[in-house]
Design an enzyme around this catalytic site. Structure first.
Site, mmCIF file in Angstrom:
data_model
loop_
_atom_site.group_PDB
_atom_site.id
_atom_site.type_symbol
_atom_site.label_atom_id
_atom_site.label_comp_id
_atom_site.label_asym_id
_atom_site.label_seq_id
_atom_site.Cartn_x
_atom_site.Cartn_y
_atom_site.Cartn_z
ATOM 1 N N GLN A 94 -5.084 -5.193 -1.665
ATOM 2 C CA GLN A 94 -4.541 -3.904 -2.122
ATOM 3 C C GLN A 94 -4.605 -3.772 -3.649
ATOM 4 O OE1 GLN A 94 -0.450 -3.379 -0.847
ATOM 5 N NE2 GLN A 94 -0.211 -1.435 -1.919
ATOM 6 N N ARG A 130 3.194 -2.196 -12.254
ATOM 7 C CA ARG A 130 2.982 -1.511 -13.535
ATOM 8 C C ARG A 130 4.056 -1.953 -14.527
ATOM 9 N NH1 ARG A 130 2.339 1.901 -9.484
ATOM 10 N NH2 ARG A 130 4.510 2.561 -9.595
ATOM 11 N N HIS A 132 12.661 0.469 -3.066
ATOM 12 C CA HIS A 132 11.349 -0.157 -2.888
ATOM 13 C C HIS A 132 10.363 0.316 -3.956
ATOM 14 C CE1 HIS A 132 7.684 -1.640 -1.065
ATOM 15 N NE2 HIS A 132 7.199 -0.415 -1.046
#
Lengths: 385, 385
Positions: free
Chosen positions: B220, B121, B112
């Site tokens: 988020q 990223r 994950h």
């Protein structure tokens, strides 16, 4: 007896902060501070809601009740008070005043966030992240590690990455810091799936405490990407023993510093800044005087943001401002900003605070005190990978 | 009566998970599940510690007591049981089984973390941050927003930055996700300034639940730098109604995947992996089957890390694994990894789980179910800055 007050006492009848105290050999009780005394509220007002070891039951009764108790207290304490209800502060110990439900720490001071951005992300063109002026950045912290003023703080152990190393070492933090903050206590929350508007914050906020969010900068620097601070903060946070009611601070309300345009849910309908002077001392010497008035985001905005997604709030929720730093020299709220070194074992840190009301009177907050004690044994075997 | 079990029932006498149920018109009580029935523990064992609405009082009694109750239950439930102590599951509602103290979410699955690193990223040479294999990364979440299986989940509103925009907009999340996890429940904690060794984790861990850490990816992404997830997670997290005792999982203990060398405080003295198969369904269709066995960091390591800085733990602490993803296709524990879109209003998400014991028997966990319901009204005025 009649309780003596010194002239201009910051704990006069205009303040009346609540706390939990223990007289020798007795169970803890809710009390109110007047001058250098604490008064047993269940004896004074004959109400069992105060005959407990926390403020939570009273806070859960809501703002109408908070106002009526405050009025009753002002009247009762202006006259004769039964000797049995009164203790000198020297004769009691003060305990954590409320059971902490969820704890959130914000990052509401622009000067602090800019100072830290320059230190942690020196390569970035702007020390503030792009989101900073659009929302009060916050994160959840550890409620179980919140302690009352006077509790020793054990230097935390953890992983840190030495300069130039490619793997971490284990041991006591070598960059132990303080953070001078205010904490806001929620008296009445709302269920999951509802929001608190900034304009309704007064219906929910019970009071204010001083707050020291002790921070291990070396642990924090190694752990915090990508999910934020964890062990660098969760070893201890200190609150002052007295919760100053929001109502006592009406006269300290001022405008917040000018803000960039914000989304409507963050709009306020009145002045929500607070004119509170903070002071940080180490071993008796003042090292900083952060002005809370310089803080960018207000507590009403923090609460509105915290709940805009429908998050549940509860009696005893605590949210802190994040480190308070002013624009000037001598106004930084953490040692990493001051730049003169970190805390040694044995150091005693005192955060003090006082509000200035528009009429010239002062509101005392007391102190959030903690002494650094040596780390737990960690042993050779905890050395290298 | 004698309680019927189907052959190889995953809720047989080898499981005996605890929960809190409410029969019509009655106060909530602690019960144990056997087959399709729940048995009233205070009636069965005559102990008032179970005549409450949470498991906390029993959990606080500690591991010796947990073992003796489990032995008593196995004996009592193998024979005749008073009709009055037994309810069919169809006749009761299930409630949150314990009061949550502090809640921490880890990030323990390498697959994950790698998948998300590549997504969030893409410019980084390694999808894992440099700290990832040295410590189980974790962060605190919101205890008040934890709900029991079956509770609707209101789509959260919040700020998001549209692609290419330079300022955020406000509204319901358009990237609502699930996260398939396990949660570990602390029965007995330790005070501030002490540590729990990985080898002592069994003395503290009471049981295991299924966990859905609902996540709003757009909220988020905009908020999480630099202090981690906040409103993107704090609107709801769902736990299963049954807490499977650690003791029931002894036969499911397996080695964790091979680890890089770790600091000594993270060393384990036995197998701490768990052979548990998870399954995620949306509107009745299985979309993923994450194998918990593939998880890199063990619960013993998570607990040792959480407390190595001296952080206090309490009865009712909950720490979750973070999203469980396996290495293969069809094994990812979140929709952002699966890549076929996000949740719509009305979608019902079911996380199910079953452990495989070395002797071939199965341990059922039940389900963590939640249905997405539309966002609260947010109005025109919440549109642009």
């Amino acid at each position: 007896m009649r309780i003596d007050l010194v002239p201009d006492d910051p704990f006069g009848l205009h303040n009346l902060p609540y706390g939990v105290y223990r007289a020798a050999g007795r169970a803890p009780r809710v009390g109110v501070r007047l001058g250098s005394y604490v008064v047993d509220l269940s004896r004074l007002l004959g109400d069992e809601v105060f005959a407990t070891g926390s403020l939570n039951a009273f806070m859960a009764q809501g703002p109408t009740r908070w106002a009526s108790v405050r009025a009753d207290l002002a009247e009762a304490l202006a006259g004769e008070v039964s000797d049995e209800a009164v203790h000198h502060l020297a004769d009691v110990t003060l305990e954590l005043p409320f059971e902490v439900a969820d704890y959130v720490d914000f990052y509401a001071s622009e000067h602090h966030a800019s100072n830290l951005g320059r230190l942690f992300r020196p390569e970035a063109p702007d020390p503030l992240t792009p989101n900073w002026k659009h929302l009060p950045i916050g994160y959840h912290g550890r409620s179980a590690s919140i302690v009352v003023s006077g509790t020793d703080v054990v230097r935390p152990c953890g992983q840190r990455l030495p300069p130039g190393a490619d793997k971490p070492v284990f041991g006591p933090s070598t960059r132990l810091d303080l953070e001078c903050e205010l904490g806001f206590v929620v008296g009445v929350g709302t269920g999951l799936g509802s929001r608190i508007a900034a304009a309704d914050a007064d219906e929910h906020l019970f009071g204010v405490v001083l707050f020291n969010d002790w921070s291990a900068r070396d642990i924090q620097a190694w752990e915090y990407v990508p999910l934020g601070p964890f062990l660098g903060k969760s070893f201890a946070s200190t609150v002052s023993a007295w919760v100053v009611p929001m109502a006592a601070l009406d006269g300290a309300r001022i405008a917040v510093p000018p803000q960039e345009p914000v989304l409507p849910y963050l709009a306020m309908d009145g002045p929500w800044g607070l004119d509170i002077d903070l002071a940080v001392s180490i071993n008796g010497e003042v090292v900083s005087r952060p002005p809370y008035a310089a803080t960018y985001w207000s507590p009403a905005q923090m609460l509105a943001h915290l709940t805009v997604n429908g998050a549940a709030t509860r009696t005893g929720d605590l949210f802190a401002s994040g480190t308070v730093s002013g624009p000037g020299r001598g106004q930084q709220g953490s040692l990493i900003e001051i730049g003169t070194g970190f805390l040694e074992d044995g150091d005693e840190v005192v955060i003090a605070g006082e509000a200035r009301l528009a009429d010239g009177r002062r509101i005392g907050f007391g102190e959030a005190v903690g002494r650094v004690v040596p780390a737990l044994p960690w042993g050779e075997e905890q050395g290298d990978v």
